[in-house]
Design a protein around this motif. Sequence first.
Motif, PDB file in Angstrom:
ATOM      1  N   ALA A  24      40.303  24.780 -24.003  1.00  0.00           N
ATOM      2  CA  ALA A  24      40.724  25.887 -23.140  1.00  0.00           C
ATOM      3  C   ALA A  24      39.618  26.311 -22.185  1.00  0.00           C
ATOM      4  O   ALA A  24      39.681  27.370 -21.581  1.00  0.00           O
ATOM      5  CB  ALA A  24      41.168  27.081 -23.988  1.00  0.00           C
ATOM      6  N   GLY A  25      38.627  25.458 -22.022  1.00  0.00           N
ATOM      7  CA  GLY A  25      37.529  25.745 -21.099  1.00  0.00           C
ATOM      8  C   GLY A  25      37.855  25.298 -19.686  1.00  0.00           C
ATOM      9  O   GLY A  25      39.020  25.107 -19.317  1.00  0.00           O
ATOM     10  N   ARG A  26      36.822  25.089 -18.909  1.00  0.00           N
ATOM     11  CA  ARG A  26      36.981  24.736 -17.491  1.00  0.00           C
ATOM     12  C   ARG A  26      37.820  23.478 -17.294  1.00  0.00           C
ATOM     13  O   ARG A  26      38.753  23.465 -16.493  1.00  0.00           O
ATOM     14  CB  ARG A  26      35.595  24.553 -16.857  1.00  0.00           C
ATOM     15  N   VAL A  27      37.539  22.419 -18.037  1.00  0.00           N
ATOM     16  CA  VAL A  27      38.265  21.156 -17.866  1.00  0.00           C
ATOM     17  C   VAL A  27      39.724  21.320 -18.296  1.00  0.00           C
ATOM     18  O   VAL A  27      40.637  20.827 -17.631  1.00  0.00           O
ATOM     19  CB  VAL A  27      37.572  20.011 -18.641  1.00  0.00           C
ATOM     20  N   ASN A  49      37.115  26.965 -30.505  1.00  0.00           N
ATOM     21  CA  ASN A  49      36.193  28.035 -30.133  1.00  0.00           C
ATOM     22  C   ASN A  49      36.830  29.095 -29.237  1.00  0.00           C
ATOM     23  O   ASN A  49      36.136  29.766 -28.497  1.00  0.00           O
ATOM     24  CB  ASN A  49      34.978  27.447 -29.407  1.00  0.00           C
ATOM     25  N   ALA A  50      38.116  29.225 -29.290  1.00  0.00           N
ATOM     26  CA  ALA A  50      38.796  30.166 -28.404  1.00  0.00           C
ATOM     27  C   ALA A  50      38.358  31.597 -28.703  1.00  0.00           C
ATOM     28  O   ALA A  50      38.409  32.055 -29.837  1.00  0.00           O
ATOM     29  CB  ALA A  50      40.307  30.045 -28.561  1.00  0.00           C
ATOM     30  N   THR A  51      37.913  32.283 -27.663  1.00  0.00           N
ATOM     31  CA  THR A  51      37.513  33.684 -27.836  1.00  0.00           C
ATOM     32  C   THR A  51      38.708  34.608 -27.693  1.00  0.00           C
ATOM     33  O   THR A  51      38.695  35.719 -28.183  1.00  0.00           O
ATOM     34  CB  THR A  51      36.426  34.077 -26.812  1.00  0.00           C
ATOM     35  N   ILE A  60      46.628  30.166 -27.198  1.00  0.00           N
ATOM     36  CA  ILE A  60      45.516  29.282 -27.546  1.00  0.00           C
ATOM     37  C   ILE A  60      45.492  29.252 -29.065  1.00  0.00           C
ATOM     38  O   ILE A  60      45.290  30.282 -29.704  1.00  0.00           O
ATOM     39  CB  ILE A  60      44.172  29.791 -26.990  1.00  0.00           C
ATOM     40  N   ILE A  61      45.746  28.077 -29.615  1.00  0.00           N
ATOM     41  CA  ILE A  61      45.856  27.968 -31.061  1.00  0.00           C
ATOM     42  C   ILE A  61      44.780  27.034 -31.609  1.00  0.00           C
ATOM     43  O   ILE A  61      44.251  26.189 -30.888  1.00  0.00           O
ATOM     44  CB  ILE A  61      47.264  27.476 -31.488  1.00  0.00           C
ATOM     45  N   ALA A  62      44.485  27.203 -32.876  1.00  0.00           N
ATOM     46  CA  ALA A  62      43.539  26.310 -33.546  1.00  0.00           C
ATOM     47  C   ALA A  62      44.218  24.965 -33.750  1.00  0.00           C
ATOM     48  O   ALA A  62      45.425  24.909 -33.985  1.00  0.00           O
ATOM     49  CB  ALA A  62      43.125  26.913 -34.879  1.00  0.00           C
ATOM     50  N   PRO A  63      43.481  23.870 -33.647  1.00  0.00           N
ATOM     51  CA  PRO A  63      44.083  22.534 -33.799  1.00  0.00           C
ATOM     52  C   PRO A  63      44.893  22.364 -35.088  1.00  0.00           C
ATOM     53  O   PRO A  63      45.931  21.705 -35.072  1.00  0.00           O
ATOM     54  CB  PRO A  63      42.878  21.597 -33.765  1.00  0.00           C
ATOM     55  N   GLN A  64      44.443  22.955 -36.195  1.00  0.00           N
ATOM     56  CA  GLN A  64      45.175  22.799 -37.451  1.00  0.00           C
ATOM     57  C   GLN A  64      46.550  23.467 -37.416  1.00  0.00           C
ATOM     58  O   GLN A  64      47.423  23.124 -38.203  1.00  0.00           O
ATOM     59  CB  GLN A  64      44.355  23.273 -38.654  1.00  0.00           C
ATOM     60  N   GLU A  65      46.771  24.399 -36.490  1.00  0.00           N
ATOM     61  CA  GLU A  65      48.077  25.032 -36.351  1.00  0.00           C
ATOM     62  C   GLU A  65      49.108  24.075 -35.748  1.00  0.00           C
ATOM     63  O   GLU A  65      50.302  24.351 -35.773  1.00  0.00           O
ATOM     64  CB  GLU A  65      47.973  26.283 -35.486  1.00  0.00           C
ATOM     65  N   LEU A  66      48.654  22.965 -35.212  1.00  0.00           N
ATOM     66  CA  LEU A  66      49.539  21.970 -34.621  1.00  0.00           C
ATOM     67  C   LEU A  66      50.230  21.118 -35.683  1.00  0.00           C
ATOM     68  O   LEU A  66      51.213  20.445 -35.392  1.00  0.00           O
ATOM     69  CB  LEU A  66      48.727  21.071 -33.675  1.00  0.00           C
ATOM     70  N   ASP A  67      49.773  21.176 -36.928  1.00  0.00           N
ATOM     71  CA  ASP A  67      50.320  20.330 -37.995  1.00  0.00           C
ATOM     72  C   ASP A  67      51.841  20.405 -38.124  1.00  0.00           C
ATOM     73  O   ASP A  67      52.471  19.425 -38.477  1.00  0.00           O
ATOM     74  CB  ASP A  67      49.687  20.666 -39.346  1.00  0.00           C
ATOM     75  N   LYS A  68      52.435  21.527 -37.804  1.00  0.00           N
ATOM     76  CA  LYS A  68      53.879  21.669 -37.986  1.00  0.00           C
ATOM     77  C   LYS A  68      54.687  20.797 -37.019  1.00  0.00           C
ATOM     78  O   LYS A  68      55.861  20.574 -37.238  1.00  0.00           O
ATOM     79  CB  LYS A  68      54.295  23.132 -37.883  1.00  0.00           C
TER      80      LYS A  68
END
Length: 123
Positions: A24-27, A49-51, A60-68
């Motif tokens: 979720a940064g510049r790129v 590292n989403a603030t 903006i979700i943590a990668p492990q939340e994508l498991d579903k």
Amino acid sequence: MEKGYERVQINVIEQQTKIYIYGAGRVGRLMENLLVKSGYSIVAFLDINATSRRYKNYNIIAPQELDKVKDATDVTIIIALAAENIAKSVKESLEIAGYQNVYLYSDRRIQEQFCLRNKGIEC
């Protein structure tokens, strides 16, 4: 190219796919802008590292939340991290975890699909 032959343009990412941008940064934000200008929809950003939990209208979700959605065949993850070595490592980890449609933002096929075909978009 020989006369009478046309180069077939194949999309790496199909319009109907559910796109997640890893980073979720510049790129990542540049990738989101490129996709939206090309008519694609983004489901969410993935970032360890989403603030904040939102950017524009996206979660903006943590990668492990994508498991579903791991088993969904219409999910695409584009890794948009500035450090190419880290991006490659994340790609490998996601593929080992079972995700099938994982691409680096720097993948030549992605560049061809979104930048080289559309003169109105600068990459």
